[in-house]
Design a protein around this motif. Structure first.
Motif, short mmCIF file in Angstrom:
data_model
loop_
_atom_site.label_atom_id
_atom_site.label_comp_id
_atom_site.label_asym_id
_atom_site.label_seq_id
_atom_site.Cartn_x
_atom_site.Cartn_y
_atom_site.Cartn_z
N ALA A 197 0.59 -1.32 -0.31
CA ALA A 197 -0.15 0.00 -0.07
C ALA A 197 0.81 1.28 0.08
CB ALA A 197 -1.06 0.06 1.31
N VAL A 198 2.02 1.28 0.68
CA VAL A 198 2.72 2.32 1.02
C VAL A 198 3.45 2.50 -0.51
CG1 VAL A 198 5.19 2.89 1.49
CG2 VAL A 198 3.53 2.27 3.13
N GLN A 250 6.12 5.10 -5.98
CA GLN A 250 7.57 4.26 -6.18
C GLN A 250 7.92 3.19 -5.57
OE1 GLN A 250 10.65 7.06 -4.59
NE2 GLN A 250 8.89 8.49 -4.23
N PRO A 251 8.71 2.55 -5.77
CA PRO A 251 9.35 1.12 -5.03
C PRO A 251 9.63 1.44 -3.36
CG PRO A 251 10.22 1.27 -7.33
CD PRO A 251 9.52 2.40 -6.92
N LEU A 252 9.10 0.66 -2.79
CA LEU A 252 9.63 1.26 -1.09
C LEU A 252 10.98 1.29 -1.05
CD1 LEU A 252 8.56 1.21 1.80
CD2 LEU A 252 9.00 -1.52 1.75
N CYS A 279 19.48 -0.62 3.83
CA CYS A 279 18.56 -0.54 2.39
C CYS A 279 17.80 -1.82 2.37
CB CYS A 279 19.54 -0.87 1.04
SG CYS A 279 20.45 -2.47 1.18
N TYR A 280 16.65 -1.58 1.67
CA TYR A 280 15.67 -2.64 1.47
C TYR A 280 16.27 -3.52 0.27
CZ TYR A 280 11.55 -1.08 4.48
OH TYR A 280 10.73 -0.72 5.48
N TRP A 281 16.23 -4.82 0.58
CA TRP A 281 16.69 -5.80 -0.62
C TRP A 281 15.72 -6.76 -0.82
CZ3 TRP A 281 20.71 -5.70 -3.52
CH2 TRP A 281 21.18 -6.86 -4.32
N ARG A 282 15.33 -6.74 -2.32
CA ARG A 282 14.31 -7.51 -2.82
C ARG A 282 14.88 -8.46 -3.77
NH1 ARG A 282 10.61 -2.90 -4.99
NH2 ARG A 282 8.99 -4.59 -4.41
N SER A 323 10.70 -10.74 0.85
CA SER A 323 9.39 -10.05 0.84
C SER A 323 9.98 -8.72 1.84
CB SER A 323 8.35 -10.81 1.67
OG SER A 323 8.91 -11.04 2.98
N LEU A 324 9.23 -7.49 1.28
CA LEU A 324 9.16 -6.27 1.86
C LEU A 324 8.19 -6.05 2.81
CD1 LEU A 324 10.64 -4.22 -1.12
CD2 LEU A 324 11.95 -5.69 0.32
#
Length: 452
Positions: A264-265, A271-273, A291-294, A315-316
């Motif tokens: 939802a964010v 834009q990507p999280l 960082c977030y890592w997908r 998963s983020l």
């Protein structure tokens, strides 16, 4: 007697030990110009861990028990607030208007004992960090990772469910700017999911009251050898035609809820999280290693290896953040100081739809320890255990990450660290509001691999 020259040399060694070179230190002695009469100073080589530095106004007078008054001044306005020669603590007198300094118990020399007391062997890889106000952090790392490299305070490590508070922070920023209505239905943001999403509000996701299927059932619908990704979690949710109970009636921890919140964010932000969090959280706070890592690789380059590369945690929202102990302390202290302008919102506990309060705010558990409000959360993945806690009224933070651990020793270690910083012996007037109302420590609640 300790000569002024020897004291200057030892202070210079201390600055070098914390990575500050070439800092001139001026010693303004007492009126008789005699050096401090401290006769129980240990050998010079022991002084590296002998002081804790704290930022303060220049020319702050320091009073040492049994020693004449002296003032230590440096051109970067560092002042030393504790002398670690046994249990003694310096008493500080401050000019009016310079604010209040809260003494910190001497945790640096105690860290090894506390880690051992929690059951961690000296060869087990764990990093522990504490910080109060803008004093330099105290960090202790030990052991080797599975790669054979030593674990350090700057090792990139999977944050697991500590990521939830960062996901919640992204949602809070959008909500505060009117881009994300927390009362909106989940169906507005994820129309590909079944009709039950009409009854789920975004605030239900934040506080784990959304009544989503249990994580164990969601995981069971995914291939056991497949990486855990946001698309795989959402596909699994789509296989559930109805919910077992009405949202808002019960608090049940849910990783899937935060995967949905992150999705939802992304749609609200456009834009990507990972990019949104980088611009709105990590860059402004100078969290340069976070960082977030997908994926598609199971971990970012140079990160501490996971015990099992697959299935990888890609998963983020529920997870996805890779960070360091140093960056986590920076994050915690930024929330204590409300640098993002959302701390009040993030620290607000949720409630059920009937108004019953719960002890979970925005990605963080809400507890008390020795009369202080504590915000904390745990994180876990096979072979990894993490904990983070902060006490805003003491402006204190602690983080710990063990990278070869499947136990719950982290809870005992965190409790012992909190005991140290809140233990009796420091005047209540220096502790902050509520410190004289000592309560029994509340137990940790284990939620899967997480402790809140």
């Amino acid at each position: 007697m300790l000569s002024q020259q020897r004291l200057q040399l030892r202070l210079g060694g201390l600055f070098r030990s914390v990575g500050v070179e070439g800092v001139p230190v001026v010693i303004a002695e007492n009126p008789t110009n005699s050096p401090p009469a401290c006769t129980d100073v240990r050998a010079p080589q022991d002084w590296g861990a002998g002081w804790e530095m704290r930022r303060a106004e220049p020319r702050m007078p320091l009073t040492l028990p049994g020693c004449p008054t002296s003032t230590l001044v440096s051109d970067i306005h560092w002042v030393f607030s504790h002398l670690l020669l046994g249990p003694r603590i310096m008493e500080m007198t401050m000019p009016s208007g310079t604010g209040r300094i809260i003494p910190v118990p001497q945790l640096q020399p105690r860290m090894t004992a506390l880690i051992k007391g929690a059951g961690y062997g000296s060869d087990e890889p764990i990093v522990v960090g504490i910080q109060q106000r803008d004093a330099p952090p105290i960090l202790r790392a030990q052991g080797l990772m599975s790669s054979g490299e030593p674990l350090t305070a700057t090792t990139l490590i999977y944050a697991a469910s500590l990521s939830k508070q960062m996901t919640a922070a992204c949602a809070a920023l959008l909500a505060q700017h009117g881009a994300l209505d927390m009362e909106s239905a989940l169906s507005r943001w994820l129309p590909q999911l079944p009709a039950w999403t009409d009854t789920v509000r975004l605030r239900h996701l934040v506080h784990h009251t959304a009544a989503l299927p249990p994580d164990s059932k969601i995981d069971a619908t995914m291939a056991s050898d497949a990486d855990r990704t946001t698309p795989s979690v959402l596909r699994a949710l789509a296989r559930f035609p109805a919910l077992d109970r009405r949202p808002g009636t019960e608090h049940v921890y849910s990783n899937a809820a935060y995967v949905c919140l992150a999705a939802a964010v992304e749609r609200a932000a456009g834009q990507p999280l990972p990019q949104f969090a980088q611009r709105q959280l990590f860059t402004p706070l100078a969290m340069v290693d976070t960082c977030y890592w997908r994926g598609p690789d199971p971990m970012p380059p140079g990160a501490a290896p996971l015990a099992f590369p697959h299935p990888a945690p890609l998963s983020l929202g529920d997870g996805g953040v890779w960070t360091t102990a140093s960056d986590l302390l920076r994050w915690s202290q930024a929330l204590n100081a409300d640098e993002l302008g959302i701390s009040t919102l993030m620290q607000t506990p949720g409630c059920l739809d009937d108004g019953t309060p719960i002890d979970y705010a925005w990605g963080i558990g809400v507890r008390s320890h020795a009369g202080h409000r504590v915000y904390r959360h745990g994180g876990g993945w096979p072979g990894l255990r993490a904990m983070q806690a902060r006490i805003p009224d003491l402006d204190f933070s602690v983080v710990l990450i063990a990278v070869a651990d499947d136990t719950e020793r982290r809870a005992d270690l965190l409790n012992s660290l909190l005991d140290e910083v809140t233990k009796p012996g420091i005047p209540d007037s220096l502790r902050g509001p509520g410190s004289n109302r000592r309560k029994s420590n509340e137990p940790f609640r284990v939620m899967g691999n997480d402790v809140a």
